[in-house]
Design a protein around this motif. Sequence first.
Motif, short mmCIF file in Angstrom:
data_model
loop_
_atom_site.label_atom_id
_atom_site.label_comp_id
_atom_site.label_asym_id
_atom_site.label_seq_id
_atom_site.Cartn_x
_atom_site.Cartn_y
_atom_site.Cartn_z
N ILE A 198 0.85 -1.19 0.00
CA ILE A 198 0.00 0.00 0.00
C ILE A 198 0.89 1.24 0.00
N GLY A 257 -2.61 5.42 -0.37
CA GLY A 257 -3.67 4.42 -0.23
C GLY A 257 -3.83 3.47 -1.41
N THR A 298 -3.26 0.23 -3.56
CA THR A 298 -2.94 -1.11 -3.09
C THR A 298 -2.60 -2.05 -4.24
N THR A 301 -7.01 -7.99 2.96
CA THR A 301 -7.13 -6.56 2.78
C THR A 301 -6.02 -5.85 3.54
N SER A 346 -4.34 -2.25 4.83
CA SER A 346 -4.70 -0.87 5.14
C SER A 346 -3.59 -0.25 5.98
N ARG A 347 -3.64 1.04 6.14
CA ARG A 347 -2.61 1.70 6.95
C ARG A 347 -3.17 2.92 7.63
N ASP A 348 -2.57 3.26 8.74
CA ASP A 348 -2.88 4.47 9.49
C ASP A 348 -1.62 5.32 9.47
N VAL A 372 0.71 -0.42 9.54
CA VAL A 372 0.07 -1.11 8.43
C VAL A 372 -0.59 -2.38 8.97
N TYR A 373 -1.73 -2.71 8.39
CA TYR A 373 -2.51 -3.85 8.83
C TYR A 373 -2.73 -4.81 7.66
N GLN A 423 -5.64 -7.69 7.05
CA GLN A 423 -6.78 -8.50 7.45
C GLN A 423 -6.84 -9.71 6.53
#
Length: 115
Positions: A51, A55, A57, A68, A70-72, A78-79, A81
Amino acid sequence: QVQLVESGGGLVQAGGSLRLSCAASGSSISINAMGWYRQAPGKQRELVAAITSGGGTNYADSVKGRFTISRDNAKNTVYLQMNSLKPEDTAVYYCNADVYVVRYWGQGTQVTVSS
Protein backbone atom coordinates in the motif's frame (compact mmCIF):
# COMPACT_ATOMS: atom_id res chain seq x y z
CA GLN A 1 16.94 4.01 11.84
CA VAL A 2 13.45 2.56 11.61
CA GLN A 3 12.12 -0.28 13.70
CA LEU A 4 9.15 -2.38 12.66
CA VAL A 5 7.24 -4.44 15.21
CA GLU A 6 4.72 -7.00 13.99
CA SER A 7 1.93 -8.67 15.91
CA GLY A 8 -1.17 -10.75 15.33
CA GLY A 9 0.16 -14.03 13.99
CA GLY A 10 -0.91 -17.39 15.34
CA LEU A 11 -2.64 -20.69 14.67
CA VAL A 12 -6.05 -20.75 13.02
CA GLN A 13 -8.22 -23.32 11.32
CA ALA A 14 -8.86 -23.20 7.60
CA GLY A 15 -11.60 -20.71 6.82
CA GLY A 16 -10.71 -18.57 9.81
CA SER A 17 -9.37 -15.04 10.04
CA LEU A 18 -6.37 -13.22 11.46
CA ARG A 19 -5.34 -9.60 11.54
CA LEU A 20 -1.67 -8.66 11.41
CA SER A 21 -0.34 -5.30 12.55
CA CYS A 22 3.02 -3.66 11.99
CA ALA A 23 4.04 -0.45 13.72
CA ALA A 24 7.01 1.59 12.52
CA SER A 25 8.99 3.80 14.85
CA GLY A 26 11.94 6.09 14.43
CA SER A 27 12.80 9.73 14.52
CA SER A 28 11.48 11.97 11.76
CA ILE A 29 10.53 9.14 9.47
CA SER A 30 8.61 9.68 6.27
CA ILE A 31 7.30 6.37 5.05
CA ASN A 32 6.40 5.78 1.45
CA ALA A 33 5.08 2.33 0.63
CA MET A 34 4.41 -0.33 3.25
CA GLY A 35 3.62 -3.95 2.68
CA TRP A 36 3.55 -7.56 3.69
CA TYR A 37 5.61 -10.44 2.34
CA ARG A 38 5.57 -14.06 3.37
CA GLN A 39 7.97 -16.97 3.25
CA ALA A 40 6.95 -20.60 3.56
CA PRO A 41 9.49 -23.33 4.36
CA GLY A 42 11.61 -24.12 1.33
CA LYS A 43 10.14 -21.27 -0.71
CA GLN A 44 11.24 -17.78 -1.63
CA ARG A 45 9.84 -14.73 0.07
CA GLU A 46 6.89 -13.40 -1.92
CA LEU A 47 4.83 -10.24 -1.95
CA VAL A 48 1.41 -10.58 -0.35
CA ALA A 49 0.15 -6.99 -0.46
CA ALA A 50 1.46 -3.44 -0.60
CA ILE A 51 0.00 0.00 0.00
CA THR A 52 1.33 3.43 -0.92
CA SER A 53 1.22 6.50 1.30
CA GLY A 54 -1.75 7.65 -0.76
CA GLY A 55 -3.67 4.42 -0.23
CA GLY A 56 -3.05 2.66 -3.53
CA THR A 57 -2.94 -1.11 -3.09
CA ASN A 58 -1.50 -4.14 -4.82
CA TYR A 59 -2.19 -7.80 -4.04
CA ALA A 60 -0.81 -11.16 -4.99
CA ASP A 61 -3.31 -13.08 -7.12
CA SER A 62 -3.42 -15.84 -4.52
CA VAL A 63 -4.87 -13.53 -1.85
CA LYS A 64 -7.12 -11.23 -3.86
CA GLY A 65 -10.61 -11.14 -2.44
CA ARG A 66 -9.49 -12.68 0.85
CA PHE A 67 -6.88 -10.30 2.27
CA THR A 68 -7.13 -6.56 2.78
CA ILE A 69 -4.20 -4.23 3.46
CA SER A 70 -4.70 -0.87 5.14
CA ARG A 71 -2.61 1.70 6.95
CA ASP A 72 -2.88 4.47 9.49
CA ASN A 73 -0.39 7.13 8.45
CA ALA A 74 -0.75 9.02 11.72
CA LYS A 75 0.37 5.90 13.61
CA ASN A 76 2.84 4.67 10.95
CA THR A 77 1.07 1.35 11.13
CA VAL A 78 0.07 -1.11 8.43
CA TYR A 79 -2.51 -3.85 8.83
CA LEU A 80 -3.32 -7.05 6.97
CA GLN A 81 -6.78 -8.50 7.45
CA MET A 82 -6.73 -12.12 6.35
CA ASN A 83 -10.04 -13.91 5.82
CA SER A 84 -10.91 -17.35 4.45
CA LEU A 85 -7.46 -18.59 5.34
CA LYS A 86 -6.12 -21.70 3.65
CA PRO A 87 -3.39 -24.13 4.70
CA GLU A 88 -1.26 -22.79 1.85
CA ASP A 89 -1.25 -19.39 3.56
CA THR A 90 0.96 -20.89 6.26
CA ALA A 91 4.21 -18.92 6.37
CA VAL A 92 6.24 -16.36 8.25
CA TYR A 93 4.81 -12.96 7.41
CA TYR A 94 7.13 -9.95 7.24
CA CYS A 95 6.13 -6.33 7.00
CA ASN A 96 8.24 -3.77 5.22
CA ALA A 97 8.43 0.00 5.12
CA ASP A 98 10.14 2.08 2.45
CA VAL A 99 11.74 5.23 3.82
CA TYR A 100 13.28 7.27 1.01
CA VAL A 101 15.38 4.64 -0.81
CA VAL A 102 15.81 2.26 2.11
CA ARG A 103 13.56 -0.75 2.75
CA TYR A 104 13.18 -1.83 6.35
CA TRP A 105 11.88 -5.20 7.51
CA GLY A 106 10.12 -6.49 10.58
CA GLN A 107 11.24 -9.59 12.42
CA GLY A 108 8.42 -11.74 11.06
CA THR A 109 5.36 -13.33 12.61
CA GLN A 110 4.28 -16.93 12.12
CA VAL A 111 0.88 -17.69 10.63
CA THR A 112 -0.18 -21.33 10.66
CA VAL A 113 -3.42 -22.50 9.09
CA SER A 114 -4.53 -26.02 9.96
CA SER A 115 -6.73 -28.10 7.68
